[in-house]
Scaffold this motif. Structure first.
Motif, short mmCIF file in Angstrom:
data_model
loop_
_atom_site.label_atom_id
_atom_site.label_comp_id
_atom_site.label_asym_id
_atom_site.label_seq_id
_atom_site.Cartn_x
_atom_site.Cartn_y
_atom_site.Cartn_z
N ASP A 105 12.33 14.22 4.38
CA ASP A 105 11.36 14.84 3.48
C ASP A 105 12.01 16.12 2.99
OD1 ASP A 105 9.17 15.64 2.05
OD2 ASP A 105 7.96 16.22 3.79
N GLY A 106 12.73 16.00 1.89
CA GLY A 106 13.53 17.13 1.43
C GLY A 106 14.71 17.34 2.38
N ASP A 107 14.81 18.55 2.94
CA ASP A 107 15.92 18.86 3.83
C ASP A 107 15.56 18.73 5.31
OD1 ASP A 107 14.20 20.97 4.02
OD2 ASP A 107 15.68 22.54 3.59
N ARG A 108 14.40 18.13 5.59
CA ARG A 108 13.99 17.98 6.98
C ARG A 108 13.76 16.51 7.33
NH1 ARG A 108 8.05 19.85 8.57
NH2 ARG A 108 8.64 18.49 10.32
N LEU A 109 13.91 16.21 8.61
CA LEU A 109 13.59 14.87 9.11
C LEU A 109 12.16 14.90 9.62
CD1 LEU A 109 14.42 11.99 9.92
CD2 LEU A 109 15.16 12.92 12.12
N ARG A 110 11.35 14.03 9.05
CA ARG A 110 9.93 14.03 9.42
C ARG A 110 9.60 12.76 10.20
NH1 ARG A 110 5.64 16.93 7.72
NH2 ARG A 110 6.72 17.80 5.91
N ARG A 111 8.81 12.93 11.25
CA ARG A 111 8.29 11.79 12.02
C ARG A 111 6.77 11.90 12.04
NH1 ARG A 111 12.90 13.24 14.94
NH2 ARG A 111 14.42 11.53 15.21
N PRO A 133 -12.28 18.24 9.47
CA PRO A 133 -12.39 18.95 8.18
C PRO A 133 -11.70 20.31 8.18
CG PRO A 133 -14.49 17.95 8.78
CD PRO A 133 -13.59 17.76 9.96
N SER A 134 -11.72 21.00 9.32
CA SER A 134 -11.12 22.33 9.39
C SER A 134 -9.61 22.32 9.21
CB SER A 134 -11.46 22.98 10.74
OG SER A 134 -10.96 22.21 11.82
N ARG A 135 -8.99 21.13 9.35
CA ARG A 135 -7.53 21.05 9.25
C ARG A 135 -7.05 20.42 7.95
NH1 ARG A 135 -4.50 18.51 13.99
NH2 ARG A 135 -2.84 19.65 12.90
N MET A 136 -7.96 20.00 7.11
CA MET A 136 -7.57 19.25 5.92
C MET A 136 -6.77 20.09 4.92
SD MET A 136 -8.49 16.13 6.33
CE MET A 136 -8.57 15.35 4.72
N LYS A 137 -6.92 21.42 4.95
CA LYS A 137 -6.20 22.26 4.00
C LYS A 137 -5.04 23.01 4.64
CE LYS A 137 -10.14 22.88 0.89
NZ LYS A 137 -11.02 23.86 0.18
N ASP A 138 -4.76 22.70 5.88
CA ASP A 138 -3.61 23.30 6.56
C ASP A 138 -2.34 22.88 5.83
OD1 ASP A 138 -1.35 23.60 8.32
OD2 ASP A 138 -2.74 23.82 9.99
N PRO A 139 -1.47 23.82 5.43
CA PRO A 139 -0.26 23.46 4.68
C PRO A 139 0.61 22.43 5.39
CG PRO A 139 -0.62 25.82 4.58
CD PRO A 139 -1.62 25.28 5.56
N LYS A 140 0.74 22.53 6.70
CA LYS A 140 1.54 21.56 7.45
C LYS A 140 0.92 20.17 7.38
CE LYS A 140 3.51 24.84 10.76
NZ LYS A 140 3.65 25.19 12.20
N ALA A 143 1.30 18.73 3.79
CA ALA A 143 2.67 18.28 3.56
C ALA A 143 2.92 16.93 4.23
CB ALA A 143 3.66 19.32 4.08
N GLN A 144 2.37 16.77 5.42
CA GLN A 144 2.49 15.49 6.12
C GLN A 144 1.77 14.39 5.36
OE1 GLN A 144 1.75 15.14 10.55
NE2 GLN A 144 -0.04 14.05 9.76
N PHE A 145 0.57 14.69 4.86
CA PHE A 145 -0.18 13.72 4.07
C PHE A 145 0.62 13.29 2.83
CE2 PHE A 145 -4.66 15.32 5.43
CZ PHE A 145 -4.50 14.69 6.66
N ALA A 146 1.19 14.28 2.13
CA ALA A 146 1.90 13.98 0.90
C ALA A 146 3.10 13.07 1.16
CB ALA A 146 2.36 15.28 0.23
N TRP A 147 3.82 13.35 2.24
CA TRP A 147 4.98 12.52 2.58
C TRP A 147 4.54 11.11 2.95
CZ3 TRP A 147 6.57 10.33 7.38
CH2 TRP A 147 7.88 9.82 7.38
#
Length: 288
Positions: A105-111, A133-140, A143-147
């Protein structure tokens, strides 16, 4: 490991591998575009669940009527999504923690291990991630959702993130799930219940119509099972403080509409309510 593939699944320069667990407990590694979906749905969760004192999440096993076996869940929220999938006539397979995805995912390996994999009656596949719901807007998390969404789209699968549905629907389906197993009911009486339902719009009315033949405590579980199975339809969008109205499904052979007295009915989306946000519209059949 049971077997491994040396081939690389590369799309737009991205390699994606999948690790899953067969029914015998053996781990398998494959490339995403060669993944055999029935092996995944017939296997075990790729991750072992842990139970210990003080754990914040409530884990357990739910016996899904759709697949006739136990399906694991790691939280009550995840259980709610499994209940809705089990209630959905369009879903034919349910697998929890089905596999681990790994790729760049870009320059990182994602699992990432998605929470659920659903196979639909038309062969389409949906991957589901459940988050509070409290975690749905967490940037991390986003990013995981998008990948994951991008990976699923490349395989042709639908991707859904779910943080809860209509409270009344979820609680009503949770209640109906207690009547999902026909082997625990006197199903030989079901034809009489269905016949009585043609002239009634409430559970109480069905019970009254059959009062001379069967006691109410024998009729109600059958009515609730028939709502679960889709033979009868009820409005699940309202809290069931009173016995819900029910009726024959008019889209089934031999069934009839009730007269105009029937209240607002559950919208026709199979038996299920796939509330929540769904990402992506592409889908692929599960036979590949």
């Amino acid at each position: 490991m049971a077997r491994a593939s040396s081939q690389k699944s590369t799309t737009e320069g991205e390699t994606v591998s999948v690790r899953y667990r067969q029914a015998d407990g053996q781990f398998v590694e494959a490339v995403l575009d060669r993944l055999i979906v029935p092996e995944v749905t017939g296997g075990l969760p790729v991750r072992d669940f842990r139970w210990y004192k003080g754990r914040r999440h409530y884990s357990g096993w739910y016996h899904a009527a759709t697949v006739g076996r136990l399906v694991a869940y790691e939280s009550r929220l995840e259980l709610a999504r499994i209940l809705l999938a089990d209630f959905d006539r369009g879903v034919v397979e349910i697998a929890s923690q089905p596999f681990q995805l790994a790729g760049r995912d870009g320059d990182r390996l994602r699992r990432h291990i998605p929470d659920l994999l659903l196979v639909h009656s038309d062969g389409l596949v949906t991957v589901v991630d459940v988050k509070a719901p409290s975690r749905m807007k967490d940037p991390k998390v986003t990013a995981q959702f998008a990948w994951t969404k991008r990976i699923c789209a490349r395989r042709g699968w639908s991707y859904e993130t779910w943080s809860g549905g209509d409270r009344a629907v979820v609680e009503n389906v949770r209640f109906l799930a207690g009547y999902r197993r026909p082997q625990l009911l006197e199903m030989d009486r079901a034809p009489a219940v269905l016949a009585a339902a043609r002239g009634q719009s409430t559970i109480g009315g069905i019970e009254a119509a059959l009062a001379a033949r069967f006691p109410a405590h024998a009729v109600r579980p059958l009515v609730l099972h028939l709502i679960w199975s889709g033979a009868l339809v009820a409005d699940l969008r309202r809290p069931w403080r009173r016995p819900p109205r029910s009726r024959w499904r008019h889209d089934r052979p031999g069934s009839d509409r009730l007269p105009g007295g029937a209240a607002a009915l559950l919208r026709r989306r199979g038996r299920g309510c796939r509330a929540g946000r769904t990402h992506g519209h592409a889908a692929q059949r599960a036979d590949g």
